[in-house]
Scaffold this active site. Structure first.
Site, mmCIF file in Angstrom:
data_model
loop_
_atom_site.group_PDB
_atom_site.id
_atom_site.type_symbol
_atom_site.label_atom_id
_atom_site.label_comp_id
_atom_site.label_asym_id
_atom_site.label_seq_id
_atom_site.Cartn_x
_atom_site.Cartn_y
_atom_site.Cartn_z
ATOM 1 N N HIS A 18 62.162 46.667 53.579
ATOM 2 C CA HIS A 18 62.868 45.932 52.519
ATOM 3 C C HIS A 18 64.044 45.138 53.129
ATOM 4 O O HIS A 18 64.263 43.991 52.772
ATOM 5 C CB HIS A 18 63.453 46.895 51.474
ATOM 6 C CG HIS A 18 62.449 47.687 50.689
ATOM 7 N ND1 HIS A 18 62.456 49.059 50.630
ATOM 8 C CD2 HIS A 18 61.405 47.293 49.909
ATOM 9 C CE1 HIS A 18 61.477 49.478 49.839
ATOM 10 N NE2 HIS A 18 60.811 48.432 49.400
ATOM 11 N N LYS A 42 57.748 57.885 36.114
ATOM 12 C CA LYS A 42 57.701 58.562 37.413
ATOM 13 C C LYS A 42 58.968 59.373 37.629
ATOM 14 O O LYS A 42 60.058 58.920 37.266
ATOM 15 C CB LYS A 42 57.654 57.502 38.526
ATOM 16 C CG LYS A 42 56.293 57.160 39.041
ATOM 17 C CD LYS A 42 56.459 56.460 40.372
ATOM 18 C CE LYS A 42 55.255 55.647 40.781
ATOM 19 N NZ LYS A 42 55.610 54.734 41.884
ATOM 20 N N ARG A 91 53.100 43.194 53.473
ATOM 21 C CA ARG A 91 52.969 43.931 54.733
ATOM 22 C C ARG A 91 51.653 43.618 55.423
ATOM 23 O O ARG A 91 51.601 43.365 56.613
ATOM 24 C CB ARG A 91 53.032 45.441 54.470
ATOM 25 C CG ARG A 91 54.410 45.915 54.199
ATOM 26 C CD ARG A 91 54.398 47.271 53.589
ATOM 27 N NE ARG A 91 53.976 47.184 52.203
ATOM 28 C CZ ARG A 91 54.168 48.127 51.310
ATOM 29 N NH1 ARG A 91 54.745 49.245 51.663
ATOM 30 N NH2 ARG A 91 53.781 47.976 50.063
ATOM 31 N N SER A 129 58.101 53.260 51.179
ATOM 32 C CA SER A 129 59.037 54.291 50.717
ATOM 33 C C SER A 129 58.339 55.642 50.618
ATOM 34 O O SER A 129 58.921 56.676 50.954
ATOM 35 C CB SER A 129 59.603 53.918 49.345
ATOM 36 O OG SER A 129 60.293 52.699 49.419
HETATM 37 P P1 ADP Z 1 57.141 48.541 43.971
HETATM 38 O O1 ADP Z 1 56.993 49.890 43.324
HETATM 39 O O2 ADP Z 1 57.504 47.442 43.015
HETATM 40 O O3 ADP Z 1 56.032 48.136 44.898
HETATM 41 P P2 ADP Z 1 58.685 48.941 46.363
HETATM 42 O O4 ADP Z 1 60.123 49.301 46.482
HETATM 43 O O5 ADP Z 1 57.695 49.896 46.964
HETATM 44 O O6 ADP Z 1 58.451 48.725 44.824
HETATM 45 O O7 ADP Z 1 58.409 47.516 46.999
HETATM 46 C C1 ADP Z 1 59.049 46.366 46.533
HETATM 47 C C2 ADP Z 1 58.496 45.160 47.273
HETATM 48 O O8 ADP Z 1 58.813 45.273 48.662
HETATM 49 C C3 ADP Z 1 56.980 44.980 47.200
HETATM 50 O O9 ADP Z 1 56.685 43.606 47.181
HETATM 51 C C4 ADP Z 1 56.501 45.583 48.489
HETATM 52 O O10 ADP Z 1 55.267 44.991 48.907
HETATM 53 C C5 ADP Z 1 57.628 45.191 49.418
HETATM 54 N N1 ADP Z 1 57.716 46.089 50.561
HETATM 55 C C6 ADP Z 1 57.751 47.434 50.577
HETATM 56 N N2 ADP Z 1 57.804 47.916 51.840
HETATM 57 C C7 ADP Z 1 57.801 46.819 52.643
HETATM 58 C C8 ADP Z 1 57.790 46.628 54.056
HETATM 59 N N3 ADP Z 1 57.759 47.645 54.918
HETATM 60 N N4 ADP Z 1 57.781 45.355 54.499
HETATM 61 C C9 ADP Z 1 57.763 44.320 53.627
HETATM 62 N N5 ADP Z 1 57.746 44.424 52.310
HETATM 63 C C10 ADP Z 1 57.753 45.661 51.814
#
Ligand code: ADP
Length: 161
Positions: A18, A42, A91, A129
């Site tokens: 992120h 959740k 990703r 995450s």
């Molecule tokens: P959500 O539950 O909305 O997917 P996340 O916090 O998991 O929330 O992810 C938010 C955004 O960040 C999404 O677009 C996800 O693809 C992106 N994201 C998560 N991890 C990474 C990473 N390692 N690299 C790039 N983008 C990421």
């Protein structure tokens, strides 16, 4: 029109992936609203307030980044904030189908809403995450996956401190 964007997500917890996306977006946008989605369906690892505190401390020196929270549709939040750009991270190809569907649905709901995708650095392309939470719960080292304050907060939570 302003040059602001909303980066919505669960950020439970915020990872170096992120952070990489935010750094790239910061070169393009004047203001980024990190918008933590309140998902009542959740049980989170970190509460909304814990995530807000962590993220505010990480970005306290970055005037472009504003930490916010929202529930409901990102479309409605974007109207409320008067922002018409959404940031999302990609990703791998496996992210694409879902993100494509989400972006088109959001645009259907609000036609001026566009989604801008940032491809993370390759070294974070496997990072999520949920992986961080799993590795941490099993006692693994997450130092390379998350900012130091997050690593410390996870350690404290797992030790019930
Ligand atoms: P959500 O539950 O909305 O997917 P996340 O916090 O998991 O929330 O992810 C938010 C955004 O960040 C999404 O677009 C996800 O693809 C992106 N994201 C998560 N991890 C990474 C990473 N390692 N690299 C790039 N983008 C990421």
């Amino acid at each position: 029109m302003n040059n602001f964007a909303i980066y919505p997500g669960s950020f439970d917890p915020i990872t170096c992936g992120h952070m990489d996306v935010i750094e790239r977006a910061g070169r393009i946008f004047d203001k980024i609203y990190l918008a933590i989605f309140i998902n009542l369906k959740k049980v989170p690892f970190f509460s909304i307030n814990e995530r807000i505190t962590l993220m505010k401390s990480i970005f306290k020196m970055n005037p472009k980044v504003h930490v916010t929270q929202f529930s409901g549709l990102v479309v409605d939040f974007s109207k409320q904030m008067e922002v018409s750009t959404i940031i999302r991270g990609l990703r791998a190809v496996s992210d694409f189908d879902y993100e494509f569907q989400l972006a088109l649905t959001n645009r259907k709901l609000r036609k001026q809403l566009d989604t801008v995708f940032f491809m993370t650095d390759q070294k974070y392309s496997y990072l999520s995450s949920s992986l961080v939470r799993e590795v941490a719960c099993l006692g693994g080292d997450i130092g390379e996956f998350v900012p130091f304050v997050v690593e410390e907060a996870i350690r404290r939570k797992l030790n019930n401190e």
